[in-house]
Design a protein around this motif. Structure first.
Motif, PDB file in Angstrom:
ATOM      1  N   GLU A   1       0.798  -1.229  -0.010  1.00 24.22           N
ATOM      2  CA  GLU A   1      -0.149   0.045  -0.059  1.00 24.22           C
ATOM      3  C   GLU A   1       0.828   1.323   0.162  1.00 24.22           C
ATOM      4  N   ARG A   2       2.040   1.080   0.031  1.00 17.46           N
ATOM      5  CA  ARG A   2       3.184   2.168  -0.019  1.00 17.46           C
ATOM      6  C   ARG A   2       4.375   1.938  -0.675  1.00 17.46           C
ATOM      7  N   ARG A   3       4.155   1.378  -2.132  1.00 16.79           N
ATOM      8  CA  ARG A   3       5.004   1.207  -2.990  1.00 16.79           C
ATOM      9  C   ARG A   3       6.171   2.280  -3.263  1.00 16.79           C
ATOM     10  N   GLU A   4       5.414   3.325  -3.115  1.00 13.55           N
ATOM     11  CA  GLU A   4       6.405   4.672  -3.421  1.00 13.55           C
ATOM     12  C   GLU A   4       7.645   4.492  -2.558  1.00 13.55           C
ATOM     13  N   ASP A   5       7.540   3.788  -1.395  1.00 13.17           N
ATOM     14  CA  ASP A   5       8.825   3.832  -0.471  1.00 13.17           C
ATOM     15  C   ASP A   5       9.810   2.593  -0.790  1.00 13.17           C
ATOM     16  N   ILE A   6       9.190   1.826  -1.591  1.00 12.17           N
ATOM     17  CA  ILE A   6      10.114   0.669  -2.007  1.00 12.17           C
ATOM     18  C   ILE A   6      11.577   1.000  -2.391  1.00 12.17           C
ATOM     19  N   PRO A   7      11.695   1.916  -3.280  1.00  5.41           N
ATOM     20  CA  PRO A   7      13.163   2.234  -3.933  1.00  5.41           C
ATOM     21  C   PRO A   7      13.992   2.873  -2.779  1.00  5.41           C
ATOM     22  N   LEU A   8      13.447   3.585  -1.803  1.00  9.08           N
ATOM     23  CA  LEU A   8      14.106   4.198  -0.764  1.00  9.08           C
ATOM     24  C   LEU A   8      14.647   3.070   0.168  1.00  9.08           C
ATOM     25  N   LEU A   9      13.508   2.275   0.434  1.00 12.75           N
ATOM     26  CA  LEU A   9      13.841   1.243   1.528  1.00 12.75           C
ATOM     27  C   LEU A   9      14.694   0.123   0.999  1.00 12.75           C
ATOM     28  N   ALA A  10      14.816  -0.174  -0.390  1.00 14.22           N
ATOM     29  CA  ALA A  10      15.751  -0.887  -0.879  1.00 14.22           C
ATOM     30  C   ALA A  10      17.250  -0.442  -1.061  1.00 14.22           C
ATOM     31  N   ALA A  11      17.189   0.828  -1.104  1.00 17.24           N
ATOM     32  CA  ALA A  11      18.504   1.519  -1.305  1.00 17.24           C
ATOM     33  C   ALA A  11      19.237   1.566   0.073  1.00 17.24           C
ATOM     34  N   TYR A  12      18.376   1.688   1.022  1.00 13.48           N
ATOM     35  CA  TYR A  12      18.632   1.742   2.380  1.00 13.48           C
ATOM     36  C   TYR A  12      19.266   0.219   3.029  1.00 13.48           C
ATOM     37  N   PHE A  13      18.423  -0.569   2.634  1.00 10.36           N
ATOM     38  CA  PHE A  13      18.949  -2.020   2.992  1.00 10.36           C
ATOM     39  C   PHE A  13      20.200  -2.493   2.466  1.00 10.36           C
TER      40      PHE A  13
END
Length: 519
Positions: free
Chosen positions: A392-404
């Motif tokens: 429901e918050r796919r906009e955050d996936i790129p940032l989260l993936a980059a952080y991890f």
């Protein structure tokens, strides 16, 4: 009283007329005269002919090239206009931004509307010229508005008793009229420097608080679905309110709890996280409330419980829906009375904790079914924060993936330059039943499996909804176990009790496997 203004020929100003300074300020019987100052004003403001045009022009205005906020601000309060003007003439050339007020009432309004770095105020005014009462009242009001504001008081009717009383009530220094310019400037400079030093110390304290909380996972939330979450965190974080955090497994409930703790006044104290779902029922009370020696067979020494460890800080109870009914009454007593009793002891101990809790269950439904106490729920959810699923918050996936990716690359000492476009597309299209925790594990596995400097789609090894079936003969025991746990959770809509029963596991054993496989 008479003001004498002398020219300082050694330090000419920009208009060539010479900077005026207050040479001395002294008291005489009779009325106040300002002949010298008026004459100086006439000279300073006299129109001068332009060297090129011969036309009259006004003297050039002083330009302040420094930012306005960089100039220390001084508020001068005195009912005598010549005193105010003399102080302005003395202080402004030293680089100060000086404002003035003629009465305590006007000064109070200015202090409430603007921020000043120092208050330079007279003690006696028109209504009462000897007792200093009006000055004391203004001093009190100023410090009520800003307890750290340096206040320097001055009076023409100086007395040791009045000076001592003003200092006792919070004034930083005392100046007697007529003042000496060097001493007055030194006092102003010292007090402003002390105020700036105090501000720097406060900034360092906040910075240290953030650094002390730097170990918590990053709160990455830019999607519109997360805006209500962030707004609620900002409002309730600094308070001591109990907060119930809801959402699916792996949505980041503990991250929110740690963020709430870091924003609170308890940030310097302990944060204790407890996964109540993983606690065996037989040792539940001992883990939370502690025990004394001899309370049960293995109780060889006294032991503090989690609530005592969190005294003065925050305790986070994850999976609160799994607390047995018998223990819910004990937990309710702690919340209502702030008291605990160790197992095997009748001694009551007081604890001061902020309780944050989390669950993926519908506690209202659990209350209707008789599995959860309604009165305990009222205590837990003073404020409720619901976390949306990652899908429901796919906009955050790129940032989260980059952080991890950055975190795991640093952990395993690998140089990574990001994700290939196909890999990012796969991340955006994946359903993420395990939410952020699953994404974290997927990125860790990809970093380990990657043979180049960029994550490819193959490195992610995501099992989509339409993935090709793989023979069990080709899978390891661990992989098979992970598939079975995932299927059981999907079958029972992530109802941990039903899934554990179907797999023949205890709830605690299933929780441990869910954490292991990022579910």
């Amino acid at each position: 009283m008479k003001v004498i203004i002398e020219r300082d020929h050694a330090r000419p100003s920009g208009n060539g007329k010479g900077r005026r300074s207050i040479a001395r300020y002294f008291k005489e019987a009779g009325r106040v005269t300002l002949e010298e100052e008026q004459q100086a004003d006439q000279i300073m403001t006299q129109p001068t002919p332009s060297a090129q045009t011969g036309k009259l022009q006004q003297p050039p205005q002083k330009t302040d090239h420094a930012p306005h906020a960089a100039r220390p601000r001084i508020l001068v309060v005195d009912d005598q206009p010549q005193v105010r003007e003399a102080l302005v003439l003395l202080l402004q050339p030293e680089g100060y931004d000086v404002a003035s007020a003629a009465s305590p009432q006007a000064a109070s309004q200015m202090l409430s509307a603007e921020q000043y770095d120092i208050l330079l105020m007279d003690m006696n005014y028109t209504r009462d010229t000897t007792s200093g009462r009006e000055g004391m009242d203004l001093l009190q009001r100023a410090l009520e508005m800003d307890a750290q504001l340096p206040v320097v008081v001055m009076t023409a009717w100086a007395s040791v008793d009045l000076a001592v009383e003003a200092m006792r009530r919070g004034a930083r220094d005392f100046v007697q009229k007529p003042w000496e310019n060097p001493r007055l400037l030194a006092i102003v400079q010292t007090q402003i420097e002390l105020r700036l030093a105090l501000r720097r110390a406060q900034a360092l304290e906040v910075e240290n608080r953030l650094l002390n909380a730097a170990g918590r996972p990053e709160m990455i939330a830019t999607a519109p679905a997360m805006r209500p979450v962030l707004e609620t965190i900002a409002r309730v974080g600094p308070s001591d309110a109990n907060v119930l955090i809801t959402g699916e497994h792996g949505t980041g409930k503990e991250v929110v709890a740690r963020t709430l703790h870091a924003m609170s006044l308890r940030a310097q104290a302990t944060f204790v996280a407890v996964n109540t779902g993983a606690l065996p029922e037989g040792t539940f009370e001992s883990e939370l409330f502690g025990h004394v020696k001899g309370a049960f067979t293995d109780a060889r020494t006294d032991r503090m419980g989690r609530f005592e460890l969190a005294d003065g800080g925050t305790i986070f109870l994850d999976e609160i829906a799994n607390v047995p009914m018998r223990q819910q009454a004990r937990l309710l007593r702690v919340l209502e009375a702030g008291e605990i009793e160790r197992v095997g002891s009748s001694r009551t101990r007081r604890v001061d904790v902020r309780l944050l809790s989390a669950t993926n269950a519908d506690l209202q439904a659990e209350c209707k079914q008789g599995n959860f106490r309604q009165d305990l729920l009222f205590r837990l959810n003073t404020v409720e924060i619901h976390l949306p699923a990652l899908r429901e918050r796919r906009e955050d996936i790129p940032l989260l993936a980059a952080y991890f990716l950055a975190r795991h690359a640093a952990r395993y000492r690998k140089t990574m330059h990001g994700l290939a476009p196909a890999a990012m597309q796969a991340l955006l299209q994946h359903p993420w039943p395990g939410n952020v925790r699953e994404l974290d594990h997927a990125m860790e596995r990809a970093v380990l499996m990657c043979s180049g400097d960029s994550i490819t789609q193959a490195d992610l090894n995501l099992q989509g909804q339409h993935a090709i079936a793989v023979s069990l003969d080709e899978l390891s025991l661990e992989a098979v176990e992970g598939i079975l746990v995932r299927k059981a959770l999907d079958r029972y809509d992530h109802n941990v009790s039903l899934a554990a029963e179907a797999l023949g596991l205890s709830r605690g054993a299933l929780y441990r496997r869910m954490e292991k496989y990022g579910l």
